[in-house]
Design a protein around this motif. Sequence first.
Motif, mmCIF file in Angstrom:
data_model
loop_
_atom_site.group_PDB
_atom_site.id
_atom_site.type_symbol
_atom_site.label_atom_id
_atom_site.label_comp_id
_atom_site.label_asym_id
_atom_site.label_seq_id
_atom_site.Cartn_x
_atom_site.Cartn_y
_atom_site.Cartn_z
ATOM 1 N N ALA A 1 9.690 -41.084 -44.650
ATOM 2 C CA ALA A 1 10.504 -42.102 -45.667
ATOM 3 C C ALA A 1 11.691 -41.663 -45.594
ATOM 4 O O ALA A 1 12.155 -40.641 -44.870
ATOM 5 C CB ALA A 1 9.776 -41.807 -47.079
ATOM 6 N N HIS A 2 12.585 -42.487 -46.210
ATOM 7 C CA HIS A 2 14.099 -42.256 -46.343
ATOM 8 C C HIS A 2 14.199 -41.511 -47.563
ATOM 9 O O HIS A 2 13.388 -40.907 -48.482
ATOM 10 C CB HIS A 2 14.737 -43.817 -46.879
ATOM 11 N N ILE A 3 15.427 -40.662 -47.468
ATOM 12 C CA ILE A 3 15.700 -39.779 -48.397
ATOM 13 C C ILE A 3 15.679 -40.285 -50.017
ATOM 14 O O ILE A 3 15.818 -41.296 -50.288
ATOM 15 C CB ILE A 3 17.111 -38.989 -48.509
ATOM 16 N N ASP A 4 14.905 -39.379 -50.901
ATOM 17 C CA ASP A 4 14.834 -39.675 -52.097
ATOM 18 C C ASP A 4 13.998 -40.972 -52.290
ATOM 19 O O ASP A 4 13.934 -41.553 -53.645
ATOM 20 C CB ASP A 4 16.460 -40.087 -52.828
ATOM 21 N N HIS A 5 12.992 -41.131 -51.608
ATOM 22 C CA HIS A 5 11.861 -41.955 -51.968
ATOM 23 C C HIS A 5 10.519 -41.308 -52.440
ATOM 24 O O HIS A 5 9.604 -42.069 -52.588
ATOM 25 C CB HIS A 5 11.572 -43.022 -50.657
ATOM 26 N N GLY A 6 10.596 -40.031 -52.778
ATOM 27 C CA GLY A 6 9.512 -39.421 -53.335
ATOM 28 C C GLY A 6 8.485 -38.725 -52.611
ATOM 29 O O GLY A 6 7.342 -38.603 -52.807
ATOM 30 N N LYS A 7 8.716 -38.274 -51.380
ATOM 31 C CA LYS A 7 7.916 -37.441 -50.511
ATOM 32 C C LYS A 7 7.133 -36.223 -51.041
ATOM 33 O O LYS A 7 6.182 -36.146 -51.259
ATOM 34 C CB LYS A 7 8.714 -37.142 -49.200
ATOM 35 N N SER A 8 8.300 -35.432 -51.719
ATOM 36 C CA SER A 8 7.974 -34.002 -52.180
ATOM 37 C C SER A 8 7.167 -34.349 -53.638
ATOM 38 O O SER A 8 6.113 -33.379 -53.721
ATOM 39 C CB SER A 8 9.226 -33.352 -52.507
ATOM 40 N N THR A 9 7.380 -35.404 -54.242
ATOM 41 C CA THR A 9 6.726 -35.573 -55.410
ATOM 42 C C THR A 9 5.012 -36.090 -55.152
ATOM 43 O O THR A 9 4.336 -35.341 -55.920
ATOM 44 C CB THR A 9 7.398 -36.355 -56.300
#
Length: 644
Positions: free
Chosen positions: A49-57
Motif C-alpha cells: 500500500a501507499h504510506i499511512d494507508h493502514g498496513k500495520s493496523t
Amino acid sequence: MAWENDQAHPDRPDPTERDALPIPSPALSERIQPNATAPELIRNFCIIAHIDHGKSTLADRMLQLTGVVQPRDARAQYLDRMDIERERGITIKSQAVRMPWQLGDEPYALNMIDTPGHVDFTYEVSRSLAACEGAVLLVDAAQGIEAQTLANLYLAMENDLEIVPVLNKIDLPAAQPERYAEELANLVGGDPADVLKVSGKTGEGVEPLLDRIVERVPAPVGDPDAPARAMIFDSVYDTYRGVVTYVRAIDGDLNPRERIQMMSTRATHELLEIGVISPEPIKTNGLGVGEVGYLITGVKDVRQSKVGDTVTTANKPATQALGGYAEPKPMVFSGLYPVDGSDYPTLRDALDKLKLNDAALNYEPETSVALGFGFRVGFLGLLHLEIVRERLEREFDLDLISTAPNVVYDVTMEDGTEVKVTNPSEFPGGKIKEVREPVVKATVLAPSEFVGTVMGLCTDRRGTMQGMDYLSEDRVELRYTLPLAEIVFDFFDALKSRTRGYASLDYEPVGDQAADLVKVDILLQGDQVDAFSAIVHKDAAYEYGVKMTAKLKEIIPRQQFEVPIQAAVGARVIARETVRAIRKDVLAKCYGGDISRKRKLLEKQKEGKKRMKNIGSVEVPKDAFIAALSSDGAGGKETKDKKK
C-alpha cells in the motif's frame, strides 16, 4: 480485544482460551504448524500500500484474530519492532509472521509479510514480493489510490502475484468506499463488488479477507524430493546468537543439525536452530516446500549471509542457484563522518551490521581534509539517508556528521577521458566536454485543482512533461522526467506545501542526460574546504554561493584577523562575505598625551594584523560543519506529511 463473531466459528480458538496460553508453548507450536509439510495448505502473501494507508493496523487485527498474539500482549504496530518506526508511524523493515487459519475442515498456515510504503524502501517491498504468491493491495477508503499504490501494484504484477484488492478505513466519516471501490476495480481489472471493505481499526471485514486469501492465493509450488533450495530474503544480527537468516524454502527441506551451504560463497555451517516467526521465534523440526522461517548457524561474520543467496544442504547440494534479486542502485550519496575521529572503527563495524539488516545500503571509505576519515554511503533516497543516520546514532551510540547529499555524475573531458563523480571533491578541473546527470521518471497524483501548480513546480525544477491522465473527475496523474538532483533536496516539501498535502509522488530511474553543471567551491582565507563544495546547475550557482557564504559568516567564530569567505566557480568568485576581525583596544592605556603615541600603537597593531593574516589559518569547529550541512537536507527532520 474481544471479537463478537468468534462464536460463529467454533473451530477457531476462543479469545479467553488464547489468553491462558503462554508464549511459546508446545500447544501453540502444534497449532501454528498444522501439516507443515503439505504445501497445498500454505499461503504466502504480503500487504502492499501507499504510506499511512493502514498496513500495520490491519496486520495487528490479523495477528489478534488468528490467536498468535494474546490480548494482554497486543500493542499498536506490533510488527514494527524499532523505536524509530513507532515514533514516526511508518514501517521501515518488512516483517514476516506465520498465522494459523481454519477454513472448513482444513487448517491452513498463512505466511504474511508486512511491507513498507515509502518510495525509499521499494527494495524491501520487491524482496518481499519475491517470497510470496499473492498480495493484498490496500487502499485508504478516504484517500483513494496514490502514487506508491500504483508503483507497488506494478511490482506485484511483474512478479505474477495474485492481487486481492481491499479498501481499508471504511469506519472513517470521510470514507467513500463505493467511489474508490470502482476506481480500484478499474485499476486491477474486475468488479467493484469483488473489492473487500475492511477496517483495520475495528476489525470489521478482516475474517472474510483471510478467507478470500485462502481461496484466491495459490499454494506454493516446489519439488519436495529435489535437493534443498531456500532463498534468503532478509537477515538480522543478534549480539548473542550471531546472524539470523530469514528464508523462503523453494525445493526439498531443511532440518536441524544438518550442514548447510551458501551457494554464492560456498561457505558451510551447521544448522543450530530452525523455526518460524509467529510472531516470536518458535523452533520447528524443519522447513518444507513453500514455508517461510529463520535459520541460526551461530556465525558472527556478517558477510557470510547475503540477501538473495541460495541455501542448500552440504551433503546433497543443489546444482543451480535461485535467481536472487536485482542489486539496488543507490540514488543519493552522502558522506558520514564520526564527530570523534577515534570512533571510525566503531562506525565501520556499525555499517557492516546495518548492511546485514538493510541490503540497499552501499558504502566505501573516504577521507576529507576538513572532516577526517569517514565513509561515502549510497542511499535510495533522502528518507533512507535520514533513517540510516538515526539508526547508527541510536543503535551504536555514535555522533555523526553527514555531508550534503548529492547524486552521481559522469564527466567527459575534452581529451575523451571519463570520470565518475560521487563526491564534489572528485569533480575534475580543466576543459570539460560534457557532464551527464541521472534523471528519473516521476509520477505525481494530485487533485485536478492543483494541476497548474504542480506543472509550474516541475517546470521550475527543469522537468519535461511526458503525459497526463485523469483517473477520475477530480484526480490527475502527471508524468514528468526530472533530474534526480532536483528531487533529493526539497521537492517533497514544495510539492506538499503547494498542494495542501494532497499530492503524492513516486519516481524511478530512467537513465541520464547532458546538463550545464558547475562545481561551486567555498574558500576560507583562500583555502578550499571540500566539505562545503557542491555540484549545481549553472543557473543556481550564484544562489547557492550567496546562501552558503552568508550562513558560514554567522557560524564561523571571529579570528584575530579578517577572514574572507568566498564562493567560486573555477577561478571566478561569485559571492563573498567577510568575518570581521576581533579588535583589541590598544589605546586603553593611553589617557592623554601626544597623538603621535596613539598613532604609533595603531600602526603597530595594523602591521601585526597584516602579518597574522599571511601566516594565520582558519580552524572550522565541528559544530560549524554540523550547522552548515544539516539544513541542506543532510540531517534536517522531515515531517510526516513529507513522506506520504
